[in-house]
Design an enzyme around this catalytic site. Structure first.
Site, short mmCIF file in Angstrom:
data_model
loop_
_atom_site.label_atom_id
_atom_site.label_comp_id
_atom_site.label_asym_id
_atom_site.label_seq_id
_atom_site.Cartn_x
_atom_site.Cartn_y
_atom_site.Cartn_z
N ASN A 228 -38.72 82.28 44.28
CA ASN A 228 -39.09 81.78 42.96
C ASN A 228 -40.06 80.60 43.10
O ASN A 228 -39.71 79.55 43.62
CB ASN A 228 -37.80 81.36 42.25
CG ASN A 228 -38.05 80.86 40.85
OD1 ASN A 228 -39.07 80.23 40.56
ND2 ASN A 228 -37.12 81.14 39.97
N ASP B 178 -27.32 78.50 45.92
CA ASP B 178 -26.86 79.41 44.88
C ASP B 178 -26.28 78.53 43.78
O ASP B 178 -25.56 77.57 44.06
CB ASP B 178 -25.81 80.38 45.42
CG ASP B 178 -25.65 81.57 44.48
OD1 ASP B 178 -26.66 82.02 43.91
OD2 ASP B 178 -24.52 82.05 44.29
P1 IMP Z 1 -30.25 80.12 40.51
O1 IMP Z 1 -29.24 80.51 41.57
O2 IMP Z 1 -30.83 78.75 40.73
O3 IMP Z 1 -31.29 81.17 40.31
O4 IMP Z 1 -29.44 80.00 39.13
C1 IMP Z 1 -28.75 81.10 38.57
C2 IMP Z 1 -28.74 81.01 37.05
O5 IMP Z 1 -28.02 79.85 36.64
C3 IMP Z 1 -30.13 80.88 36.40
O6 IMP Z 1 -30.67 82.14 36.12
C4 IMP Z 1 -29.82 80.11 35.14
O7 IMP Z 1 -29.41 80.98 34.10
C5 IMP Z 1 -28.63 79.26 35.52
N1 IMP Z 1 -29.06 77.90 35.88
C6 IMP Z 1 -29.22 77.40 37.13
N2 IMP Z 1 -29.61 76.12 37.09
C7 IMP Z 1 -29.69 75.79 35.78
C8 IMP Z 1 -30.04 74.59 35.10
O8 IMP Z 1 -30.37 73.55 35.66
N3 IMP Z 1 -30.00 74.66 33.75
C9 IMP Z 1 -29.67 75.78 33.07
N4 IMP Z 1 -29.33 76.91 33.65
C10 IMP Z 1 -29.34 76.93 35.00
#
Ligand code: IMP
Length: 198
Positions: free
Chosen positions: A11, A71
């Protein structure tokens, strides 16, 4: 000293945000999109630690270089920790942020504020230059609001109330949110750790 650290993410926005946090003399960050023959990694774990380990270990084995993976998700007490590791795909495999939020709000319809406790968690797994594994956790506690608030539209930000400031994450300036957030807290611990090798 200096070293290269692989950031196990595809990402681009996340990589930019992480690079901003981890600015250190002598540290060069490499995203997965800067590498060739990157193995496919499925997030099949049932915990944040399992998923972060899966990603970091796969990349470490492939490139034999320091790496960190994270994660992240939102855990709601009333829903026994859901959406948890399914935060990104809560409303389905290709769900938008908005669809995920709508599903969450529906499940919490009529639930009083004091039973809407939740926390964001970021689990980092880091393989250091000696190949030793470290696990770092960053958390921030809050409540799920009854209505969306704020202009930010990232993930669950508009529905996550951060009590010390009485605002949702979407109502806070990004710099402030990043300082107090789960990811910010985990990355600041990682940053201190990285200084040992620089
Ligand atoms: P990732 O593992 O960082 O991709 O996070 C997984 C999911 O958690 C994302 O698709 C968001 O929906 C949610 N998420 C992660 N970090 C945040 C944040 O700081 N604010 C709001 N949603 C979050």
């Amino acid at each position: 000293m200096s070293f290269e650290l692989i950031v196990a993410t595809t990402n681009r926005e996340k990589f930019v945000e992480i690079s901003d946090y981890l600015k250190l003399d002598g540290l060069k960050l490499i995203p997965l999109f800067g590498l060739s023959d990157v193995p496919e990694i499925e997030e099949t774990g049932f915990t944040f630690l399992e998923n972060a380990t899966l990603k970091a270990e796969t990349i470490y084995k492939r490139y034999k270089k320091p790496v960190f993976a994270d994660d992240t998700g939102l855990c709601v007490d009333y829903l026994n920790g859901m959406p948890g590791v399914f935060s990104a795909r809560f409303a389905g495999p290709n769900a938008t942020y908005e669809q995920n939020r709508k599903k969450l709000m529906k499940l919490l319809e009529g639930v009083p504020f004091n039973r809407r406790r939740a926390y964001f968690i970021t689990q980092i797994v880091f393989f250091d230059p000696d190949g030793k594994r470290h696990a770092i956790e960053g958390r921030v506690n809050g409540f799920i609001t009854e209505e969306e608030r704020g202009s930010g539209i990232f993930g669950y930000d508009p529905v996550f109330l951060y009590p010390p400031m009485g605002r949702t994450f979407a109502e806070l300036p990004v710099r402030i949110k990043n300082r107090v957030s789960h990811r910010g807290r985990a990355l600041s611990v990682l940053k201190e750790m990285l200084k040992q090798w620089l």
